[in-house]
Design a protein around this motif. Structure first.
Motif, PDB file in Angstrom:
ATOM      1  N   LYS A 103      41.270  42.463  26.762  1.00  0.00           N
ATOM      2  CA  LYS A 103      40.166  42.040  27.610  1.00  0.00           C
ATOM      3  C   LYS A 103      40.130  42.920  28.854  1.00  0.00           C
ATOM      4  CE  LYS A 103      40.228  37.231  26.076  1.00  0.00           C
ATOM      5  NZ  LYS A 103      40.396  35.806  26.483  1.00  0.00           N
ATOM      6  N   GLY A 104      38.938  43.391  29.181  1.00  0.00           N
ATOM      7  CA  GLY A 104      38.785  44.261  30.331  1.00  0.00           C
ATOM      8  C   GLY A 104      38.337  43.512  31.574  1.00  0.00           C
ATOM      9  N   PHE A 105      37.969  44.266  32.580  1.00  0.00           N
ATOM     10  CA  PHE A 105      37.483  43.694  33.830  1.00  0.00           C
ATOM     11  C   PHE A 105      36.087  43.118  33.637  1.00  0.00           C
ATOM     12  CE2 PHE A 105      40.527  46.946  35.253  1.00  0.00           C
ATOM     13  CZ  PHE A 105      41.291  46.206  36.133  1.00  0.00           C
ATOM     14  N   THR A 106      35.752  42.129  34.444  1.00  0.00           N
ATOM     15  CA  THR A 106      34.411  41.553  34.411  1.00  0.00           C
ATOM     16  C   THR A 106      33.673  41.925  35.693  1.00  0.00           C
ATOM     17  OG1 THR A 106      35.129  39.456  35.420  1.00  0.00           O
ATOM     18  CG2 THR A 106      35.186  39.612  33.016  1.00  0.00           C
ATOM     19  N   TYR A 107      32.366  42.035  35.574  1.00  0.00           N
ATOM     20  CA  TYR A 107      31.517  42.320  36.739  1.00  0.00           C
ATOM     21  C   TYR A 107      30.263  41.489  36.590  1.00  0.00           C
ATOM     22  CZ  TYR A 107      28.307  44.726  39.864  1.00  0.00           C
ATOM     23  OH  TYR A 107      27.388  45.010  40.842  1.00  0.00           O
ATOM     24  N   SER A 108      29.963  40.684  37.597  1.00  0.00           N
ATOM     25  CA  SER A 108      28.848  39.740  37.510  1.00  0.00           C
ATOM     26  C   SER A 108      27.798  40.006  38.583  1.00  0.00           C
ATOM     27  CB  SER A 108      29.371  38.310  37.643  1.00  0.00           C
ATOM     28  OG  SER A 108      30.366  38.045  36.676  1.00  0.00           O
ATOM     29  N   ARG A 198      34.560  40.460  45.463  1.00  0.00           N
ATOM     30  CA  ARG A 198      35.608  40.434  44.437  1.00  0.00           C
ATOM     31  C   ARG A 198      36.600  41.553  44.698  1.00  0.00           C
ATOM     32  NH1 ARG A 198      36.281  38.043  39.417  1.00  0.00           N
ATOM     33  NH2 ARG A 198      34.235  37.069  39.641  1.00  0.00           N
ATOM     34  N   ILE A 199      37.841  41.311  44.288  1.00  0.00           N
ATOM     35  CA  ILE A 199      38.903  42.309  44.380  1.00  0.00           C
ATOM     36  C   ILE A 199      39.382  42.645  42.972  1.00  0.00           C
ATOM     37  CG2 ILE A 199      41.249  42.783  45.201  1.00  0.00           C
ATOM     38  CD1 ILE A 199      40.689  40.831  47.512  1.00  0.00           C
ATOM     39  N   TYR A 200      39.585  43.933  42.720  1.00  0.00           N
ATOM     40  CA  TYR A 200      40.158  44.402  41.454  1.00  0.00           C
ATOM     41  C   TYR A 200      41.426  45.193  41.782  1.00  0.00           C
ATOM     42  CZ  TYR A 200      35.408  43.571  39.629  1.00  0.00           C
ATOM     43  OH  TYR A 200      34.199  43.019  39.288  1.00  0.00           O
ATOM     44  N   THR A 201      42.457  45.024  40.962  1.00  0.00           N
ATOM     45  CA  THR A 201      43.691  45.761  41.224  1.00  0.00           C
ATOM     46  C   THR A 201      44.418  46.094  39.938  1.00  0.00           C
ATOM     47  OG1 THR A 201      45.737  45.764  42.527  1.00  0.00           O
ATOM     48  CG2 THR A 201      45.098  43.674  41.524  1.00  0.00           C
ATOM     49  N   CYS A 202      45.166  47.188  39.978  1.00  0.00           N
ATOM     50  CA  CYS A 202      46.001  47.597  38.847  1.00  0.00           C
ATOM     51  C   CYS A 202      47.072  48.538  39.381  1.00  0.00           C
ATOM     52  CB  CYS A 202      45.163  48.301  37.775  1.00  0.00           C
ATOM     53  SG  CYS A 202      46.043  48.546  36.212  1.00  0.00           S
ATOM     54  N   ARG A 219      40.485  33.989  50.261  1.00  0.00           N
ATOM     55  CA  ARG A 219      39.566  33.187  49.439  1.00  0.00           C
ATOM     56  C   ARG A 219      38.540  34.073  48.740  1.00  0.00           C
ATOM     57  NH1 ARG A 219      38.461  27.729  53.145  1.00  0.00           N
ATOM     58  NH2 ARG A 219      40.670  27.141  53.344  1.00  0.00           N
ATOM     59  N   ILE A 220      39.048  35.166  48.166  1.00  0.00           N
ATOM     60  CA  ILE A 220      38.211  36.101  47.415  1.00  0.00           C
ATOM     61  C   ILE A 220      38.728  36.130  45.973  1.00  0.00           C
ATOM     62  CG2 ILE A 220      37.438  38.492  47.177  1.00  0.00           C
ATOM     63  CD1 ILE A 220      37.955  38.829  50.181  1.00  0.00           C
ATOM     64  N   PRO A 221      37.879  35.955  44.970  1.00  0.00           N
ATOM     65  CA  PRO A 221      38.339  36.033  43.585  1.00  0.00           C
ATOM     66  C   PRO A 221      38.839  37.434  43.253  1.00  0.00           C
ATOM     67  CG  PRO A 221      35.947  35.953  43.659  1.00  0.00           C
ATOM     68  CD  PRO A 221      36.433  35.682  45.058  1.00  0.00           C
ATOM     69  N   ALA A 222      39.859  37.499  42.415  1.00  0.00           N
ATOM     70  CA  ALA A 222      40.448  38.795  42.069  1.00  0.00           C
ATOM     71  C   ALA A 222      40.757  38.871  40.582  1.00  0.00           C
ATOM     72  CB  ALA A 222      41.726  39.026  42.875  1.00  0.00           C
ATOM     73  N   GLU A 223      40.785  40.080  40.079  1.00  0.00           N
ATOM     74  CA  GLU A 223      41.224  40.360  38.711  1.00  0.00           C
ATOM     75  C   GLU A 223      42.251  41.480  38.751  1.00  0.00           C
ATOM     76  OE1 GLU A 223      37.438  39.146  35.903  1.00  0.00           O
ATOM     77  OE2 GLU A 223      37.822  41.261  36.312  1.00  0.00           O
ATOM     78  N   PHE A 254      43.708  39.894  33.830  1.00  0.00           N
ATOM     79  CA  PHE A 254      43.775  38.452  34.046  1.00  0.00           C
ATOM     80  C   PHE A 254      43.139  38.103  35.386  1.00  0.00           C
ATOM     81  CE2 PHE A 254      47.284  39.276  31.158  1.00  0.00           C
ATOM     82  CZ  PHE A 254      47.235  38.200  30.274  1.00  0.00           C
ATOM     83  N   SER A 255      42.635  36.877  35.476  1.00  0.00           N
ATOM     84  CA  SER A 255      42.122  36.394  36.750  1.00  0.00           C
ATOM     85  C   SER A 255      43.284  36.018  37.658  1.00  0.00           C
ATOM     86  CB  SER A 255      41.221  35.178  36.536  1.00  0.00           C
ATOM     87  OG  SER A 255      41.996  34.051  36.145  1.00  0.00           O
TER      88      SER A 255
END
Length: 282
Positions: A103-108, A198-202, A219-223, A254-255
């Motif tokens: 499963k990859g990253f999501t973008y909404s 949103r925050i993305y990290t790897c 309080r920011i959603p992250a993946e 993952f979320s």
């Protein structure tokens, strides 16, 4: 009997032989191998393929689609016999690939995002950056590495983020490029100054754990894209388990909410034998 032609899902598991069309030196002991493969070129940001170096080994590699002509790229860093075999390849040589998996990253449709990459974590985040810049998001990027010569895709990341009206910050542990220190230090400073959708990290898991903690406080959603030892890549062997999940199948992205529920996250992982070991640096 069901043929692979009548069941497209089976095509993912069949190794395909591809020819290396281009080799690019990216950084110290890091090369990108570009090849033509329709399935790999359709991978979502964060998905991976199982790359096979004949007579050596098969290993997971983030897939970096080019966006045209069914071209895809794997970026290889020297880590063991399999990666060394891939790094010895020349243009025109054959390798194997199967997948894409996971499963990859999501973008909404988020308007402003923050990406935080450590080391080879820049590979899947570059794939994501390429995608969402085209959708009009303002993308800010923190790119970290141990030293300047290990930074990956610095120029392309700067070009794309600047195009999106975002800012790129470079950090190195030894101060040889950008700001001396950790990517998470810069993330903390930036999050104290402003917010994001949103925050993305790897990257290294200890870094990801700190980012997830920062996201929770802000309080920011992250993946996050996790790395584990993958042997099969398709959810059969169980070597990549974390809690009730298989990273190769339920992840690797993952979320933050899911990660916070896992006692092992940021604390322990499994070695090649399946034994639980502490994550260094925690």
């Amino acid at each position: 009997m069901t043929s692979s032609a009548s069941n497209p899902a089976l095509l993912l598991h069949r190794p395909r032989t591809v020819r290396i069309l281009r080799i690019t030196n990216e950084a110290a002991d890091v090369k990108s191998l570009t090849f033509k493969d329709e399935l790999s070129a359709a991978a979502r940001p964060g998905q991976f393929g199982m790359a096979w170096a004949p007579c050596a080994d098969e290993m997971p590699m983030s897939l970096l689609p080019s966006g045209d002509e069914d071209l895809a790229t794997i970026t290889v860093k020297e880590r063991g016999d399999g990666s060394r075999a891939l790094l010895r390849k020349r243009e025109g040589d054959l390798i194997g690939i199967r997948g894409p998996y996971g499963k990859g990253f999501t973008y909404s449709g988020e308007k402003s995002v923050l990406m935080i990459a450590g080391g080879t974590g820049a590979i899947p985040l570059l794939a994501l950056l390429r995608t969402i810049v085209l959708r009009g998001a303002e993308c800010h990027f923190i790119l970290g590495a141990n030293k300047a010569r290990e930074l990956l895709f610095e120029k392309e990341i700067e070009r794309l983020a600047t195009t999106s009206k975002g800012v790129v910050t470079i950090t190195t542990d030894d101060g040889s490029a950008g700001t001396r220190g950790l990517a998470t230090d810069e993330a903390a400073r930036l999050l104290a100054a402003r917010s994001f959708d949103r925050i993305y990290t790897c990257g290294p898991e200890i870094m990801i754990k700190r980012v997830v903690d920062l996201a929770e406080r802000a309080r920011i959603p992250a993946e996050a894209g996790l790395e584990r030892i993958f042997k099969c890549g398709s959810g059969i062997c169980g070597s990549c388990c974390i809690g009730p999940y298989l990273v190769c199948k339920d992840g690797p992205v993952f979320s933050d909410a899911t990660l916070r529920e896992l006692a092992e996250f940021g604390r322990s992982t499994r070695d090649a034998s399946g034994r639980t070991v502490d994550i260094p640096g925690r």
